[in-house]
Each structure stands twice: as C-alpha cells, then as structure tokens.
Design an enzyme around this catalytic site. Structure first.
Site, PDB file in Angstrom:
ATOM      1  N   ARG A 144      13.715  -1.902   7.493  1.00 33.90           N
ATOM      2  CA  ARG A 144      15.122  -2.056   7.141  1.00 33.90           C
ATOM      3  C   ARG A 144      15.537  -1.022   6.109  1.00 33.90           C
ATOM      4  O   ARG A 144      14.857  -0.824   5.108  1.00 33.90           O
ATOM      5  CB  ARG A 144      15.379  -3.463   6.577  1.00 33.90           C
ATOM      6  CG  ARG A 144      15.550  -4.518   7.662  1.00 33.90           C
ATOM      7  CD  ARG A 144      16.013  -5.838   7.054  1.00 33.90           C
ATOM      8  NE  ARG A 144      15.052  -6.315   6.067  1.00 33.90           N
ATOM      9  CZ  ARG A 144      14.004  -7.091   6.377  1.00 33.90           C
ATOM     10  NH1 ARG A 144      13.823  -7.486   7.611  1.00 33.90           N
ATOM     11  NH2 ARG A 144      13.161  -7.480   5.439  1.00 33.90           N
TER      12      ARG A 144
ATOM     13  N   GLU B  45      -3.153 -15.636   1.948  1.00 32.35           N
ATOM     14  CA  GLU B  45      -1.783 -15.688   2.454  1.00 32.35           C
ATOM     15  C   GLU B  45      -1.382 -17.138   2.731  1.00 32.35           C
ATOM     16  O   GLU B  45      -2.231 -18.029   2.821  1.00 32.35           O
ATOM     17  CB  GLU B  45      -1.683 -14.913   3.774  1.00 32.35           C
ATOM     18  CG  GLU B  45      -2.403 -13.601   3.730  1.00 32.35           C
ATOM     19  CD  GLU B  45      -1.520 -12.442   4.125  1.00 32.35           C
ATOM     20  OE1 GLU B  45      -0.357 -12.668   4.475  1.00 32.35           O
ATOM     21  OE2 GLU B  45      -2.005 -11.304   4.056  1.00 32.35           O
TER      22      GLU B  45
ATOM     23  N   GLY C 146      -5.866  -4.681  -2.036  1.00 32.65           N
ATOM     24  CA  GLY C 146      -4.957  -4.397  -3.139  1.00 32.65           C
ATOM     25  C   GLY C 146      -4.275  -3.058  -2.929  1.00 32.65           C
ATOM     26  O   GLY C 146      -4.827  -2.156  -2.290  1.00 32.65           O
TER      27      GLY C 146
ATOM     28  N   VAL D 170       0.825  -1.208   0.000  1.00 27.87           N
ATOM     29  CA  VAL D 170       0.000   0.000   0.000  1.00 27.87           C
ATOM     30  C   VAL D 170       0.862   1.262   0.000  1.00 27.87           C
ATOM     31  O   VAL D 170       0.662   2.178  -0.792  1.00 27.87           O
ATOM     32  CB  VAL D 170      -0.969   0.013   1.209  1.00 27.87           C
ATOM     33  CG1 VAL D 170      -1.766   1.315   1.246  1.00 27.87           C
ATOM     34  CG2 VAL D 170      -1.911  -1.183   1.151  1.00 27.87           C
TER      35      VAL D 170
ATOM     36  N   ASP E  90     -10.202 -11.112  10.379  1.00 30.67           N
ATOM     37  CA  ASP E  90     -10.147  -9.874   9.593  1.00 30.67           C
ATOM     38  C   ASP E  90     -11.546  -9.260   9.476  1.00 30.67           C
ATOM     39  O   ASP E  90     -11.737  -8.069   9.710  1.00 30.67           O
ATOM     40  CB  ASP E  90      -9.578 -10.193   8.197  1.00 30.67           C
ATOM     41  CG  ASP E  90      -9.645  -9.006   7.255  1.00 30.67           C
ATOM     42  OD1 ASP E  90      -8.744  -8.155   7.332  1.00 30.67           O
ATOM     43  OD2 ASP E  90     -10.596  -8.937   6.456  1.00 30.67           O
TER      44      ASP E  90
ATOM     45  N   LYS F  37     -13.342  -5.588  11.039  1.00 31.32           N
ATOM     46  CA  LYS F  37     -14.108  -4.648  10.207  1.00 31.32           C
ATOM     47  C   LYS F  37     -15.532  -4.508  10.726  1.00 31.32           C
ATOM     48  O   LYS F  37     -16.114  -3.412  10.718  1.00 31.32           O
ATOM     49  CB  LYS F  37     -14.093  -5.117   8.757  1.00 31.32           C
ATOM     50  CG  LYS F  37     -12.688  -5.033   8.143  1.00 31.32           C
ATOM     51  CD  LYS F  37     -12.597  -5.817   6.849  1.00 31.32           C
ATOM     52  CE  LYS F  37     -11.223  -5.679   6.195  1.00 31.32           C
ATOM     53  NZ  LYS F  37     -11.047  -6.622   5.065  1.00 31.32           N
TER      54      LYS F  37
END
Lengths: 424, 424
Positions: free
Chosen positions: B41, B185, B299, B9, B196, B200
């Site tokens: 990193r 995933e 996305g 994102v 998830d 929401k």
C-alpha cells in the site's frame, strides 16, 4: 596443483583429495590433479598413496612450473614459506595456506603478490582450523560492523586451562598431561606464551576492522603464571579462566585494540563451556548481535577440511576467470595501545585485618579513577584477603592501581590479578 | 537495486544501507543506490528515511526495470514472491532473498531462472537469520562430507521449550508468554507445528548433500503435544527437549533423511545450552568433525545483516562479471522415508506392578528387533512406571514397537514417547 609440505596436514590433504576425487571434481566443475609435492627430504617413508616421482625437494622450481595453477602451502613458519608463496602468487598462481605466523607477520606482502599475479590468496585454515570463521567474517558480515571478537583460538592452552579447572591440577601437571596426549609440543612456548593466539588475533582483527594488523601489534600475555589457586578462586566466584584473543573497537569507532591474555569469564558465557582442545570464537556485531563459531581448531583432518574448502573455492574462481575477495584495508583504523584498552579487573590482596585497611585500598582505586564493583573480605587476622572486582576502566589506570597496591604498606601481597571479560 | 517489501526486515535493510553507505561502497568497490521499494500500500507511514517517490505498488514493473541490477526480496510467502523473483532473475538481475518457504517449495525454479539470466541467487538470511551458516555449508565445507546436521532453527519453539524447561510451565502458558513478548505470532501454527523449521531443514539438507530437497519431503512433528511432565522427566534423566531439524546421511552414504521433531538431547550437548529464542546449528562432517554455529535466528536487524552480507557479495560479483556458487545437485541422493531413519527412543509406560511385566515388555521389543539400553522402574503397585531407552533402531521398528505396547494388556498407557538424539 602443487602441495608444499607433507606432514600431518599435507598427508591428510592428499588422502582426502584421493578419497573425494569425484565429489571435488563435481563441486569444482573440473578434476583436480596433484602435480607435485615439495618435501624437505626425499625418500622418507610417508603414509600417503601417491607416485614417488611426484615428490621433489626443489620447492622453488615446483611453484614456478607452468603446468601448476594452484599451490597449497602447509609448511608453516616464515621462510622458505614466504618466498615460495610470493613466487607462486607473483607468477599468477592461486595460493591456499594455513600459515598464520606468516600471514600475521607479512600478510601485506602476500596480498600484494596476489594482486600482481591476479591470483587468489585463501587462508581459512590459518585460524581455528576446521571452523568456518574467516569466510563468515569477511563475507557474511560484509554488511555489518564488528564490535568485538572474543576467541578461544589455541587448543593447547584451552586443554591445559580446562584440566586445571576440572581437576584442580597445577599448570605444570596439566601441561605435562597435554604433552603426553599430544595436545602440546615438547617446546610449548608458542602456545603457552600466547604467540600462536596472537598471530590468529592479528588475522581476525585485520578482517574484522578492514585494517592491516601484524602480530607485533598484539598485546600478548601467556598462561604460565596461572596457579591452581587462581583457577579455584575464579571457580568460587562463578568464573572460568580462558586464554582469550580479543579484538575490540573503541567506543568512538576510530581505533581498536588487539590482545591475547588469560581472562576470567562468567560460567554462563557461551565460551565458558568450550572444553578440552576445542576452539570457539564469539563475535558481537552491530546488527547481527552475538554469534559463536565452535569446532576443532587443529589436527590433520580438520585443518585439511578447511584447506580443501579453500581449494574448491580458488579452483572455481580460476575456472570462472575471477578472483575472491581481495585484502580489505580501506578503514585503516589504528591499533590503540594496551593502556587505552577498556577492561575490568579481579584482584586478590593479602592484607592485615585491621580498621582502615579497606578505606586506604578504596582510596587508592579512587585516586586512579577506577571504580569498584564488588569487594569481599575472606578470612581474618593475618590471613585476611580482599577480593575486588572493578568496573570498566582503562588498562593504564588498572595497571597504575595494581602498582600502587604493591607499594601500599598495609598490602602484604597482591596474590592475583586477572582481567574479567564477557559479562558486560 | 530494488527492495521488495518494507516490513520489519526491509526497513532495517534501508536503515543500514543509509548508515553504512560509506562502508558498503568501500567493501563493494562502488556505491549502492536504492532505486525503488515495492510495497503493498502506498502512502502508509513508514519508519524509514527515503524519498517518498521511491515507493511503488507495482512490484512487477520494478523488478524488470533496466536500471536495476539487484533485487532484494523480503516479502515472504510463495506468491507474488516467486513470480517476482523469477522475473528478476530471468531478466538477468541478481536476487537476495530471505524467503525460506519459497526456496523449500520451489528452489529449483529460482535456480533455473538464475542460470537463464546469469545472475546470482543468494539466501543466507533464509535459515537461522544472522548466523552465517549457508555460506560455510556450501563453501567452507565444499571439500568435506557432511554426516549430520542437528539444528535449532526456530526461535519461537526454542523459547517455548526453554520456558517449559526452566519454569515448569505448560505448553499453553509458555506459548502465551512467547506471544506476549512478541516471540510467537497470534497464529503460531507455522512455528509450533514445525512448518518453519521444515522449510529450513529442506534448505540445509539440499546444501549439505548436494541434492534437491523440498519441504514436502521433510518428516515433520510439532511441539504442541509436549507436556510439562515430558519436560520434567527429561530433566530428571539429564536431558532437555528441543525441536530439532535433523539431516542425516545413511550409513552407506546413498540416501539421507530430513526431519523435524522434538527430541531429548543430553544436557552436556552443545545444543542443550541454547537458550531463549537463540538458534544454533550443529554440523558433523567427516574431516572437520563437530562444528557449531550459534546466534540470533530472527529479528529485523539480524536478518538485515545477513541480507546485506549477501548484497555485498552479489554486488561484487556483478562488478567482477562473475557469479557465485550455482545450485549443487550433482550427488542427487534420495531422501529416505522416515521409517528407514535410524534413531533412538525414550518411552514411559504405565504398567501394573506384577511379576512378568518386564519380561513381556522386553519380549515385545525383541520381537521388533529393538534393543533396550536402559530400563528403570519408578513407583510401584498401581502407579508403577517403566522408563525405557532403546538403542539405535529404524523408526519403523520403533513405531511398530510403540504400537505393540499400546495393545499389550499389561500396559495401562504409553505415557510418553520421545526420540533421543545427540548422544551417539
């Protein structure tokens, strides 16, 4: 606050303000007080529970009263709505309106008055009634680029076309049923000729492309010419006919088209399932992708819901000493003429069934640079029909092709021509 | 402004900020300047076009820098996101976040920090990605009462269930396909077990009912137990199985339920047509009626679109010296336990085909005050199956009935139990 108009929407606004007084006060941070309701005629029996002395026929005096800071306009039409809104805004009040015709004809004057008076101009109810659509377009998508808007924004015509599709009724019969059920007015012109949808298309295009658009710039075709045969033939091919309001950016992003016309869309398209008098707006944005907003586009309570949402927003803004989003016209893109709009066509031709017919028809398409996607011949002998669907071409090229077909001796009649949308 | 996180994102946010710099500046009224990007990193190769010196691994220092007024958080997870957001907000900065898990666990702490610092907390991207949903709920519907929200808010599970529905695949096969295509995933727990969606649901319920809700209060069931037979049998009856996030007010309006579980919905319901990884949220409000919002729920680019919409809003607010809507918890309604939720059930029983079986089954339903809408017997002899759909009853009564059925000697097995939604 003051209310201008106490018809179907106005009386629902009053009812909801009463019923939800506690919630509205909590959400705003202060109670709302209705200080006056402007009506055309005093003393008429009304289905609202407010003190009779709140009614006045002097709307002009009402909108300039010092003790009023918010004006809700639900009269509709151009005048006296425009003068009243301009007077209210110039005088520093905030205005919530559902008046699509006025916004599409002279929105610029209203915004100008709002800037002068530093008040708010909110109008969520003007397009697609209860569906939260304008706030998403002008706020949620503020970080995106809208490529295209395809909307079913007129419930009357959607009801008529849906009836024609599901029952095989003629336009006249479906219109009559819509009138009986109260979905269409006695004079249905504004709906069936696309004027109502064109005003909404102008408002949507203005917000989507950050440019100024008026209803006069919208190419407009109604649904009165659509026959039961058109609907059946669309059905055969897996399409459904809808009256669409379409705003589409040109490929180079420098201009956009705005139009209202009936079009065939594939049955698999999300808009195809929008039944009866429902509205839905399909938005394609560069990053967000495809979005759709669906709900009731008209009616007293749904429209009042949108008006009250705006009322809460402008009341909050006043308490915070701020304003909502101003008119956004910085992009200042041009509206291109309909001829430059790129679209596709479905055309049915009555032809003589003899060798060489298809070749001559195909030659004509080629001459106008219109490429054919599919051809199907139905029937034979004297009843032969060619059904052609084109690839994308400019509307000017497509129109010239249709003109040429009408003049071709081997074409007995151009039985129907319909644009095709939503499958590219 | 500063960006926390530069993954899928975050990199899209940077790309769009570059590509649309002119538009964003025009819409905000001032240019945006990216002053720093916090990453885990340093020195990793990234697909973004910004000066390397903008990267830092010291996120804490970044969010308290004086020259930064807006922080975008797209790291996800509880810590360090919470500490960073709280530090930014307490320091007077505005925050845009897509972090549903954090909002659903500790939204109150974030709002509190925003109030302290007088900045904004915006999070449109946290639910249903690109779909403008939270702004409509908390602003457009501010003058209405939300009765119910039915949402498909998890793309992974919708993709899996859609595959099972269209191809007859098992859960395992459909999950594997989703993983191959990047829709799921490697560890799919958060999605397929409904965590998830539950986060929401908590966010949606809080906004819809002006109350504080955390993910822990959401009743949650995943989709891992759903078999190809369940899906086929739903299909036979004209239903489709979807994982729904449901927020529903009690009939007296004094409490509400929040839950995530698979449910059968009629194929004619607008949510039934939501295919693949798309999201859609169906809202029923008292005045507005039925609304639906549809689009991409996840996305990089779609989520970035929602983030940028919020960014424009908070930047405008800062320029105007104002704040957007604060947390609204005035209603302070209670979340009622799942047992008090009113729903309906579809249940398939393997029974012996002999006289008196239906009578005993019906008696058990009656004992628990659960009224039967339809019964259908399929097969006969040893393979007889009773398929029962109940009328509305509390979940406690339905559960007790299922418990009783399992103990009934004439019931060989309770083959499947599934709640039914969306057809009342």
């Amino acid at each position: 606050m003051a209310l201008l108009g106490c018809g179907v929407v106005g009386s629902q606004v009053i009812r909801l303000m009463h019923e939800q007084a506690g919630d509205l006060a909590a959400r705003i941070g202060a109670p709302l007080e209705l200080a006056g309701v402007a009506v055309r005629r005093q003393g008429r029996k009304r289905d609202v529970d407010i003190a009779p002395e709140l009614f006045t026929t002097d709307a002009e005096a009402l909108v300039t009263r010092d003790d009023i800071d918010i004006v809700i306009e639900v009269i509709g039409g151009i005048e006296p709505a425009r003068s009243l809104i301009v007077a209210a805004l110039s005088g520093g009040k905030s205005v919530v309106t559902a008046n699509k015709a006025l916004l599409a004809e002279d929105g610029a004057a209203l915004y100008e008055a709002a800037r002068q008076g530093s008040g708010d101009l909110y109008f969520e109810a003007s397009v697609a009634g209860a569906i939260p659509l304008l706030r998403p377009l002008r706020e949620s998508l503020a970080g995106d680029h809208v490529k295209r808007v395809l909307g079913i924004v007129n419930g009357t015509t959607n009801y008529i076309l849906d009836k024609m599709d599901t029952t095989g009724a003629s336009f006249t019969d479906a219109l009559e049923e819509a009138q009986t059920l109260g979905y269409a007015e006695a004079d249905p012109t504004a709906d069936v000729e696309g004027f109502d949808a064109a005003a909404k298309a102008a408002i949507l295009a203005g917000l989507a492309y950050h440019s100024r658009v008026t209803a006069a710039e919208v190419h407009r075709e109604g649904i009165t010419e659509i026959t039961a045969t058109d609907v059946a033939s669309a059905k055969d091919m897996g399409y459904v006919i809808k009256l669409l309001a379409i705003c589409a950016r040109s490929d180079d992003g420098r201009s956009f088209g705005v139009r209202v016309h009936p079009a065939m869309i594939p049955r698999s398209h999300p808009l195809a399932g929008v039944r009866e008098a429902y509205n839905a707006v399909f938005v394609e944005a560069e990053s967000a992708g495809q979005l759709m907003f669906y709900g009731k586009g008209a009616g007293g309570a749904p429209t009042a819901s949108a008006v009250l949402g705006d009322l809460v927003a402008v009341a909050r803004n006043r308490l915070a000493g701020t304003r909502g989003p101003d008119e956004s016209t910085y992009a200042d893109l041009a509206v291109h003429p309909m001829g430059e709009t790129v679209t596709r066509c479905h055309v049915a031709l009555d032809v003589a069934d003899k060798p060489g017919v298809l070749a001559r028809v195909a030659e004509l398409f080629a001459k106008h640079d219109v490429s054919i996607q599919t051809v199907r011949q139905e029937g034979h002998g004297d009843d032969a029909q060619l059904v052609i669907v084109t690839h994308r071409a400019t509307d000017a090229a497509l129109s010239a092709t249709m003109e040429g077909l009408r003049e071709l001796d081997i074409v007995r009649a151009v039985a129907s021509v319909m644009r095709v949308e939503g499958d590219d």
